[in-house]
Write a protein that holds these residues in place. Structure first.
Motif, PDB file in Angstrom:
ATOM      1  N   ARG A   1      53.433  50.936  68.763  1.00 27.88           N
ATOM      2  CA  ARG A   1      52.747  51.606  69.873  1.00 27.88           C
ATOM      3  C   ARG A   1      53.725  51.505  71.151  1.00 27.88           C
TER       4      ARG A   1
ATOM      5  N   GLY B   1      39.310  57.892  69.616  1.00 21.91           N
ATOM      6  CA  GLY B   1      38.693  56.559  70.062  1.00 21.91           C
ATOM      7  C   GLY B   1      40.021  55.622  70.158  1.00 21.91           C
ATOM      8  N   ILE B   2      39.571  54.276  70.332  1.00 24.09           N
ATOM      9  CA  ILE B   2      40.608  53.313  70.660  1.00 24.09           C
ATOM     10  C   ILE B   2      40.894  52.593  69.156  1.00 24.09           C
TER      11      ILE B   2
ATOM     12  N   ALA C   1      32.841  57.663  67.706  1.00 21.36           N
ATOM     13  CA  ALA C   1      32.856  57.266  69.248  1.00 21.36           C
ATOM     14  C   ALA C   1      31.514  57.791  69.940  1.00 21.36           C
TER      15      ALA C   1
ATOM     16  N   ILE D   1      38.959  53.063  64.299  1.00 21.37           N
ATOM     17  CA  ILE D   1      38.734  53.182  65.656  1.00 21.37           C
ATOM     18  C   ILE D   1      37.666  52.230  66.048  1.00 21.37           C
TER      19      ILE D   1
ATOM     20  N   VAL E   1      35.321  49.176  76.232  1.00 18.50           N
ATOM     21  CA  VAL E   1      35.619  50.141  75.499  1.00 18.50           C
ATOM     22  C   VAL E   1      34.873  51.609  75.910  1.00 18.50           C
TER      23      VAL E   1
ATOM     24  N   THR F   1      35.971  53.895  78.642  1.00 22.33           N
ATOM     25  CA  THR F   1      37.097  54.831  78.265  1.00 22.33           C
ATOM     26  C   THR F   1      36.832  56.149  77.478  1.00 22.33           C
TER      27      THR F   1
ATOM     28  N   TYR G   1      34.180  57.560  74.717  1.00 23.68           N
ATOM     29  CA  TYR G   1      33.018  57.100  74.628  1.00 23.68           C
ATOM     30  C   TYR G   1      32.113  57.083  75.755  1.00 23.68           C
TER      31      TYR G   1
ATOM     32  N   ASP H   1      46.559  48.208  79.281  1.00 26.48           N
ATOM     33  CA  ASP H   1      45.816  49.272  78.546  1.00 26.48           C
ATOM     34  C   ASP H   1      45.113  49.303  77.374  1.00 26.48           C
TER      35      ASP H   1
ATOM     36  N   THR I   1      43.486  51.207  75.560  1.00 30.17           N
ATOM     37  CA  THR I   1      43.484  52.390  74.620  1.00 30.17           C
ATOM     38  C   THR I   1      44.494  52.253  73.873  1.00 30.17           C
ATOM     39  N   LYS I   2      45.613  51.327  74.170  1.00 31.06           N
ATOM     40  CA  LYS I   2      46.811  50.984  73.137  1.00 31.06           C
ATOM     41  C   LYS I   2      46.392  50.533  71.701  1.00 31.06           C
TER      42      LYS I   2
END
Length: 372
Positions: free
Chosen positions: A82, A160-161, A190, A227, A276, A279, A282, A319, A321-322
């Protein structure tokens, strides 16, 4: 070490709302639900005592050491993939043995920020285990699809994450890891939508996202790339898990047969869920969220001895979302057969999915079965 982190959930805190609107088949009479939960908690507590005997087992200690090293390597690989710099911070989540009844009022988030360097105490981070006996549900769904694909990456482009999930399985009767099991997981996306089923509001029989099966290795471990799941009305955020032995892998990379020894749902810390849900995508899900405390099915997955909440680290504290790396060690009884609780919504075959005609309740044609 096996059993180093046992978490506590008080069953008395479970609020089972009769008539909660969830997916079809997820409604139970409150008295029936509580009776079922008590029986299962008794059985699971007996299994917990057996698992506790494994704490000083030499093989268990060796397995724990291998797990710590494996998790460190996985964590480093995920960060590299990532593009996260080696000197960036990470969040480490550690949980206290706090009664579930107090969780709503007391923060149990022991997140700390460390500089990840060669001096970071890896054993402190990746040696931590939530070693749980996920109490068997009385449902295997309701959206269980039989014959899912054997694969580790189940994302299929769903937004999604990213979540890298490591699950390891220990036979409580032998204290040994259990290779050659088939571990089946499935979850909503999500927006709270499941693939593989034709029920109203779901993605349909031609979809297979966020479903998959993996075979445990010599250490009883499987890993999935998925995710973080979303939510739908009446249910807390969760992932379904079932354990099969004796199944036959088919040439088309699915499976058939076997015996189900374990069925449950894996839940997540509320603070993580809240982070979560702030973000995208979601945050665009307007369906009211249900907390862990208000979800009746958490009662099947927890007793005062343990809980089904995995350990996790964020790959980048700055972050979310990483991505998230999450792990859970599960103790189960391989002598137990839960085939009677298998509720198949659909079958996945060479030509795609087909409905199970015995469960037309999914389409509202007939009433749902007693046990969902």
């Amino acid at each position: 070490m096996l059993g180093s982190t046992f978490c506590s959930l008080a069953v008395a805190a479970i609020v089972f709302l009769c008539g909660t609107s969830a997916h079809p088949g997820e409604k139970l009479d409150v008295r029936e639900a509580l009776t079922e939960a008590r029986v299962r908690h008794t059985l699971a507590d007996l299994q917990y005592r057996e698992l506790s005997k494994c704490n000083d087992d030499a093989e268990a200690q060796s397995r724990a050491d291998r797990a710590m090293k494996r998790r460190l390597e996985t964590f480093q690989r995920l960060r590299k993939e990532r593009g996260i710099s080696s000197d960036s911070h990470l969040y480490i989540h550690r949980r206290d043995n706090v009664a579930f009844a107090k969780w709503a009022a007391t923060s149990h988030d022991k997140t700390g920020i460390l500089n990840f360097t060669t001096d970071t105490p890896h054993a402190e981070i990746f040696g931590a285990n939530s070693t749980c006996i996920l109490t068997p549900d009385n449902i295997i769904g309701p959206y269980f699809v039989h014959g899912e694909q054997i694969r580790s990456n189940i994302v299929e482009g769903q937004a999604g994450i990213p979540l890298h999930l490591e699950l390891s399985f220990v036979n409580i009767n032998t204290c040994k890891s259990t290779p050659n099991l088939l571990i089946d997981i499935w979850q909503c996306n999500a927006m709270g939508v499941y693939s593989g089923v034709s029920a109203a509001g779901q993605a349909g029989l031609k979809t297979t996202y966020l479903r998959g099966v993996q075979q445990t290795d010599t250490d009883g471990v499987v890993e999935f790339d998925t995710i973080f799941p979303g939510h739908y009305q009446g249910r807390a955020t969760h992932i379904h898990v079932s354990v099969h032995s004796g199944a036959r892998v088919l040439p088309n990379n699915t499976y058939t047969g076997g015996t189900i020894h374990h069925i449950s749902q894996m839940f997540f810390d509320q603070a993580l869920i809240n982070a979560v849900e702030r973000t995208a995508p979601y945050s665009s899900n307007r369906v009211p969220r249900t907390s862990n405390a208000a979800d009746g099915y958490t009662g099947y997955s927890a007793t005062s001895a343990y809980d089904p909440f995995p350990e996790y680290v964020l790959l980048d504290a700055n972050d979310i979302t990483k991505g998230i790396f999450m792990w859970l060690e599960v103790g189960f009884n391989q002598n137990v057969n839960y085939e009677a609780y298998k509720t198949i919504a659909a079958y996945l075959g060479p030509n795609g999915g087909t409905n199970n005609p015995a469960y037309d309740w999914l389409k509202g044609i007939t009433p749902p079965p007693t046990h969902g």
